[in-house]
Design a protein around this motif. Sequence first.
Motif, PDB file in Angstrom:
ATOM      1  N   PRO A 707       0.812  -1.220   0.000  1.00 47.68           N
ATOM      2  CA  PRO A 707       0.000   0.000   0.000  1.00 47.68           C
ATOM      3  C   PRO A 707       0.844   1.267   0.000  1.00 47.68           C
ATOM      4  O   PRO A 707       0.306   2.366  -0.076  1.00 47.68           O
ATOM      5  CB  PRO A 707      -0.796  -0.123   1.308  1.00 47.68           C
ATOM      6  CG  PRO A 707       0.110  -0.900   2.210  1.00 47.68           C
ATOM      7  CD  PRO A 707       0.827  -1.878   1.322  1.00 47.68           C
ATOM      8  N   GLN A 708       2.158   1.127   0.090  1.00 49.70           N
ATOM      9  CA  GLN A 708       3.041   2.280   0.196  1.00 49.70           C
ATOM     10  C   GLN A 708       3.592   2.686  -1.167  1.00 49.70           C
ATOM     11  O   GLN A 708       3.692   1.872  -2.079  1.00 49.70           O
ATOM     12  CB  GLN A 708       4.212   1.970   1.135  1.00 49.70           C
ATOM     13  CG  GLN A 708       3.816   1.619   2.546  1.00 49.70           C
ATOM     14  CD  GLN A 708       5.013   1.254   3.393  1.00 49.70           C
ATOM     15  OE1 GLN A 708       6.017   0.751   2.909  1.00 49.70           O
ATOM     16  NE2 GLN A 708       4.910   1.509   4.689  1.00 49.70           N
ATOM     17  N   ASN A 709       3.982   3.951  -1.277  1.00 49.90           N
ATOM     18  CA  ASN A 709       4.699   4.468  -2.438  1.00 49.90           C
ATOM     19  C   ASN A 709       6.027   5.041  -1.971  1.00 49.90           C
ATOM     20  O   ASN A 709       6.138   5.563  -0.855  1.00 49.90           O
ATOM     21  CB  ASN A 709       3.897   5.560  -3.152  1.00 49.90           C
ATOM     22  CG  ASN A 709       2.821   4.989  -4.052  1.00 49.90           C
ATOM     23  OD1 ASN A 709       2.953   3.883  -4.560  1.00 49.90           O
ATOM     24  ND2 ASN A 709       1.757   5.747  -4.250  1.00 49.90           N
ATOM     25  N   GLY A 710       7.028   4.951  -2.797  1.00 47.58           N
ATOM     26  CA  GLY A 710       8.337   5.486  -2.444  1.00 47.58           C
ATOM     27  C   GLY A 710       9.346   5.156  -3.524  1.00 47.58           C
ATOM     28  O   GLY A 710       9.038   4.464  -4.504  1.00 47.58           O
ATOM     29  N   ASP A 711      10.563   5.619  -3.336  1.00 45.42           N
ATOM     30  CA  ASP A 711      11.605   5.450  -4.358  1.00 45.42           C
ATOM     31  C   ASP A 711      12.423   4.186  -4.159  1.00 45.42           C
ATOM     32  O   ASP A 711      12.862   3.561  -5.123  1.00 45.42           O
ATOM     33  CB  ASP A 711      12.525   6.678  -4.338  1.00 45.42           C
ATOM     34  CG  ASP A 711      13.683   6.537  -5.295  1.00 45.42           C
ATOM     35  OD1 ASP A 711      14.837   6.448  -4.842  1.00 45.42           O
ATOM     36  OD2 ASP A 711      13.437   6.484  -6.523  1.00 45.42           O
ATOM     37  N   THR A 712      12.635   3.791  -2.909  1.00 38.92           N
ATOM     38  CA  THR A 712      13.524   2.673  -2.590  1.00 38.92           C
ATOM     39  C   THR A 712      12.737   1.605  -1.836  1.00 38.92           C
ATOM     40  O   THR A 712      11.981   1.923  -0.917  1.00 38.92           O
ATOM     41  CB  THR A 712      14.713   3.169  -1.763  1.00 38.92           C
ATOM     42  OG1 THR A 712      15.364   4.235  -2.469  1.00 38.92           O
ATOM     43  CG2 THR A 712      15.714   2.060  -1.517  1.00 38.92           C
ATOM     44  N   PHE A 713      12.938   0.316  -2.214  1.00 36.37           N
ATOM     45  CA  PHE A 713      12.082  -0.766  -1.729  1.00 36.37           C
ATOM     46  C   PHE A 713      12.893  -1.857  -1.033  1.00 36.37           C
ATOM     47  O   PHE A 713      14.096  -2.006  -1.258  1.00 36.37           O
ATOM     48  CB  PHE A 713      11.330  -1.411  -2.896  1.00 36.37           C
ATOM     49  CG  PHE A 713      10.401  -0.488  -3.627  1.00 36.37           C
ATOM     50  CD1 PHE A 713       9.060  -0.443  -3.315  1.00 36.37           C
ATOM     51  CD2 PHE A 713      10.880   0.332  -4.635  1.00 36.37           C
ATOM     52  CE1 PHE A 713       8.201   0.404  -3.983  1.00 36.37           C
ATOM     53  CE2 PHE A 713      10.028   1.179  -5.326  1.00 36.37           C
ATOM     54  CZ  PHE A 713       8.690   1.213  -5.001  1.00 36.37           C
ATOM     55  N   ALA A 714      12.171  -2.631  -0.224  1.00 30.80           N
ATOM     56  CA  ALA A 714      12.706  -3.866   0.350  1.00 30.80           C
ATOM     57  C   ALA A 714      11.630  -4.928   0.258  1.00 30.80           C
ATOM     58  O   ALA A 714      10.472  -4.688   0.638  1.00 30.80           O
ATOM     59  CB  ALA A 714      13.130  -3.669   1.804  1.00 30.80           C
ATOM     60  N   VAL A 715      11.999  -6.090  -0.295  1.00 32.39           N
ATOM     61  CA  VAL A 715      11.093  -7.238  -0.340  1.00 32.39           C
ATOM     62  C   VAL A 715      11.453  -8.153   0.820  1.00 32.39           C
ATOM     63  O   VAL A 715      12.594  -8.624   0.927  1.00 32.39           O
ATOM     64  CB  VAL A 715      11.214  -7.997  -1.665  1.00 32.39           C
ATOM     65  CG1 VAL A 715      10.365  -9.258  -1.630  1.00 32.39           C
ATOM     66  CG2 VAL A 715      10.779  -7.111  -2.826  1.00 32.39           C
ATOM     67  N   ILE A 716      10.522  -8.395   1.714  1.00 33.22           N
ATOM     68  CA  ILE A 716      10.736  -9.267   2.865  1.00 33.22           C
ATOM     69  C   ILE A 716      10.280 -10.672   2.499  1.00 33.22           C
ATOM     70  O   ILE A 716       9.183 -10.862   1.968  1.00 33.22           O
ATOM     71  CB  ILE A 716       9.962  -8.756   4.087  1.00 33.22           C
ATOM     72  CG1 ILE A 716      10.528  -7.410   4.535  1.00 33.22           C
ATOM     73  CG2 ILE A 716      10.024  -9.750   5.238  1.00 33.22           C
ATOM     74  CD1 ILE A 716       9.809  -6.806   5.706  1.00 33.22           C
ATOM     75  N   GLU A 717      11.122 -11.640   2.774  1.00 34.00           N
ATOM     76  CA  GLU A 717      10.796 -13.041   2.572  1.00 34.00           C
ATOM     77  C   GLU A 717      10.829 -13.747   3.922  1.00 34.00           C
ATOM     78  O   GLU A 717      11.873 -13.794   4.572  1.00 34.00           O
ATOM     79  CB  GLU A 717      11.785 -13.693   1.615  1.00 34.00           C
ATOM     80  CG  GLU A 717      11.746 -13.100   0.212  1.00 34.00           C
ATOM     81  CD  GLU A 717      12.704 -13.785  -0.737  1.00 34.00           C
ATOM     82  OE1 GLU A 717      12.574 -13.587  -1.956  1.00 34.00           O
ATOM     83  OE2 GLU A 717      13.604 -14.522  -0.251  1.00 34.00           O
ATOM     84  N   ALA A 718       9.683 -14.238   4.358  1.00 39.01           N
ATOM     85  CA  ALA A 718       9.574 -14.944   5.631  1.00 39.01           C
ATOM     86  C   ALA A 718       8.612 -16.108   5.439  1.00 39.01           C
ATOM     87  O   ALA A 718       7.398 -15.972   5.642  1.00 39.01           O
ATOM     88  CB  ALA A 718       9.094 -14.014   6.739  1.00 39.01           C
ATOM     89  N   ASP A 719       9.143 -17.245   5.001  1.00 35.08           N
ATOM     90  CA  ASP A 719       8.311 -18.412   4.731  1.00 35.08           C
ATOM     91  C   ASP A 719       7.502 -18.800   5.966  1.00 35.08           C
ATOM     92  O   ASP A 719       8.019 -18.791   7.087  1.00 35.08           O
ATOM     93  CB  ASP A 719       9.177 -19.591   4.294  1.00 35.08           C
ATOM     94  CG  ASP A 719       9.866 -19.330   2.964  1.00 35.08           C
ATOM     95  OD1 ASP A 719       9.382 -18.456   2.229  1.00 35.08           O
ATOM     96  OD2 ASP A 719      10.899 -19.977   2.689  1.00 35.08           O
ATOM     97  N   ASP A 720       6.244 -19.136   5.757  1.00 36.75           N
ATOM     98  CA  ASP A 720       5.324 -19.639   6.787  1.00 36.75           C
ATOM     99  C   ASP A 720       4.843 -18.568   7.755  1.00 36.75           C
ATOM    100  O   ASP A 720       3.997 -18.852   8.597  1.00 36.75           O
ATOM    101  CB  ASP A 720       5.959 -20.780   7.597  1.00 36.75           C
ATOM    102  CG  ASP A 720       6.397 -21.936   6.717  1.00 36.75           C
ATOM    103  OD1 ASP A 720       5.617 -22.309   5.831  1.00 36.75           O
ATOM    104  OD2 ASP A 720       7.517 -22.444   6.919  1.00 36.75           O
ATOM    105  N   ALA A 721       5.371 -17.332   7.666  1.00 32.59           N
ATOM    106  CA  ALA A 721       4.934 -16.278   8.589  1.00 32.59           C
ATOM    107  C   ALA A 721       3.761 -15.504   7.995  1.00 32.59           C
ATOM    108  O   ALA A 721       3.696 -14.273   8.066  1.00 32.59           O
ATOM    109  CB  ALA A 721       6.097 -15.343   8.910  1.00 32.59           C
ATOM    110  N   VAL A 722       2.831 -16.208   7.395  1.00 26.44           N
ATOM    111  CA  VAL A 722       1.701 -15.584   6.703  1.00 26.44           C
ATOM    112  C   VAL A 722       0.859 -14.779   7.692  1.00 26.44           C
ATOM    113  O   VAL A 722       0.510 -15.259   8.769  1.00 26.44           O
ATOM    114  CB  VAL A 722       0.836 -16.652   6.008  1.00 26.44           C
ATOM    115  CG1 VAL A 722      -0.380 -16.013   5.352  1.00 26.44           C
ATOM    116  CG2 VAL A 722       1.662 -17.400   4.977  1.00 26.44           C
TER     117      VAL A 722
END
Length: 881
Positions: A707-722
């Motif tokens: 839902p956020q907008n911005g210039d720099t991103f981070a993709v978080i990967e956390a298996d099973d932490a749905v």
Amino acid sequence: MKKNRCSRPRASNRDFLSLSPAGVAVLLAVVATNAEADSAALPPANPRPEAAAPNGAARALAAPDPAPVRFNARFLSGSAAAQLDISRFDRGNLVAAGTYRADLNVNQTWIGTTDITLREVNGPGTAAQPLFDRALLTRIGVDLTKLGDAARATLDTAQAALLPELIPGASAVFDPGEQRLDVSVPQAWMSRTARGWIDPTFWDDGVPAALVQYSGNVYRSNGNGVSNMQSYLGVNAGVNLGPWRFRYSGNLTGATGAGVRGQSIQSNAQRSIARLKSQFTLGDTYTDGSVFDSFGLRGVQIGTDDRMVPESQRGYAPTVRGIANTNARVQVTQRGNLIYETTVAPGPFEIDDLYATGYGGDLQVTVTEADGSRHTSLLPYAAPVNALREGRWRYSVAAGQYRNATGSNTPFVLQGNVQHGLNRFMTLYGGAIVSSGYGSAAAGVALDTPVGAFGFDVTQANASLPNVPPRGGQSLRVSYSRSFTPLQTDVTLAAYRYSTQGFLSFADAMALRDAATAGNASALTGRQKGRLLLTVNQSLREYGSMYLSGSAQIYWNRSSRDTSFQAGYNTSIRRVGVNVSVSRELDSSTARWGTRFMVSLSVPLSLGARHANSVTSFTRDSRDGSSQLQTSFTSSAGANHRLNYGVTTARQWRGAQTDDSVNANLTFLSPAAQMQLNAGRANGYTQVGGGLSGSIVAYGGGVVLSPQNGDTFAVIEADDAVGANVSSSPGVRIDGRGHALIAGLQPYALNQVGIDVKGLPIGLRLKTTEQRFAPTAGSVVRVQFDTEDRGPALVVRIRRPDGQPVPFGAEVLNPRGDVVGTVGQGSRALVYGGTGGIGGEEWTVKWGEGAGGRCRVRAEWPAASKAPSRAIAAFAEASCR
């Protein structure tokens, strides 16, 4: 991000019944404070003799293992306590040798993440300790020229050694649970770096990715029998390949009766150049506006990126110098607030990494010597326009085709400018613009003096344009800022610019060229003659504060004067905020200037566990003689305040006419997008509208929404932490594939993200809940949180064959011999479905040697819990045999 090639799982704070070995060791240390010191039966604390290093290089003794301690089992209650084997805790919780991916913390400051090597330097079965080579020492900021001859000889032979062997007084402690290496190095051995500095080798360019940011809205109104709809969709899209950022921005607009219109705003390719602390841009861009007015350009530009400089080096702040007679403490205060503190060695010292603190306030420097004596000096401080810190350079060079948004003339143009902090009092700056038929040059100086900060510059411009006589002239600018500490008055900026009749800025020259080409050069109006800016803030201490800001412009070819200002007073009476303001504004629809007066009261409300706010204001506008009384109520609801809503009612008087209105708005932050709804009703019209905004990133691991907008991103990967919330970004949650997207990160600086484990399955364990990284501008950084799903949880109360409880601290082993739990209080053990032993398998419960120190047990899920909830643990009883 790399996974640990050798690591031990960390005990979760959920395991209150199944303690980790480290947890049991801590408990034993508490209850065995009077442990027997049986030194005769134990080996010496440091049994290893000095070892010869390879190639004959002499090495000091390695850091010793924890001294062995024999815990007194009699302090443990229970009939079998004396038989409990706790010898495995005699040397603490030993770390296994191997290679780990760990956070580096040097002198309590995070500097990056890297691989470290641990080795059992004291022999098999001892605690592994981190080894340091030349590369790792450089990364943690050690000045290698200050090392002793023996240490340099070790590094020259490409050997790795323990940190205390290389640097006296240094230490390194590895935390396997947090995957963190804490390093302590005396300041005398460290290279001098500014506060907040992140080694560029730790800057993360991210992963290849495609991204889209969007913002759209629809607005519909009905009034006097006429219906009108307007719509907008803005898009920023791009592709990341290594350090390169390819970007495009544009929009679509639509209106009733006007159709749909598309506009391409700009597209370019950009990359950072760390060595030069600069950004290189190819395509559409805007020139640097520090010396000349900024304008659009299609071409190439390279210039300093201030974001690559530590925050403590950005902006302007003076260099503090002094002399200490002993190891002394230096404190720098401003208006009674401590803004810097450090310890210095005897002799001259220099502090050049103060954070910029607005536009002023004299600095008080206090040096406290070891004997308690103190001496204080006062350093005037105000921030001049365009000022830089001592010794710092800033530059920009751009060349290409002028982007003319309103005309057809697009000549080639070249602009360059440079700034240099000559010393702590003076900054010099200048630049030039060259184009077809136009040339301009500027030079200036910024001064920090005891009576305030001054800036002065002059610009010479000459224009030879078709169909108009040649023009030439000068523009002079003087600026001033000062904080008057006794009065707590801040003259934030007072500036005056005067331009002669023949002076043209580059944008004005291009507008005149367009007008001359069309044959109506005389129609060009608004050539500025003079402009005055003023901003003042006055603190009234406990009675609030006042502010004044304004501008006035006069023109060569226009008789009217543009004057605008804002003045106001803010205070609070108990919890009620009071604001009174007056402003002069231009109504763009009628081109009329007028004065607006407003007084408002803000009252915080508490609605149970929710907080709300009410604002009531009265406004009087001289432009149309209207008055308005307005009341607004705002609050939030839902987890993490994802739903925000507000209602506003108003009554407006214009002569004898009265208009009532009511407006409502709602914003919902979903995991994928931010949604907005609004509606309003007044005499003669109704209105409804809605909007949607967010970001989409596609990379090697899939597609992620935010839902956020911005210039720099981070993709978080956390298996099973749905479903887990990202604690550092409200509204962002882990999606069904274990991913989340965070936007708007700070480039070239430390960013920290965390996952809130509240509500996750009890059997799910995160090896760490926080991670830190330093992304480059525009990057998509991949941040991986390693998880372990141990399955549903079962709390089993285990009894021995005679009905007695199993001793506290006994180990629970599965059929393969793996330790899957430890017996805690009340003879209970917590085990998981994913570890084996639930649903029919037999475990072994061991608390000592021989048949009398163990038993076998089998447990089943209770009948009511055949399909246990992942959020809570089931309970069962079991007896040993």
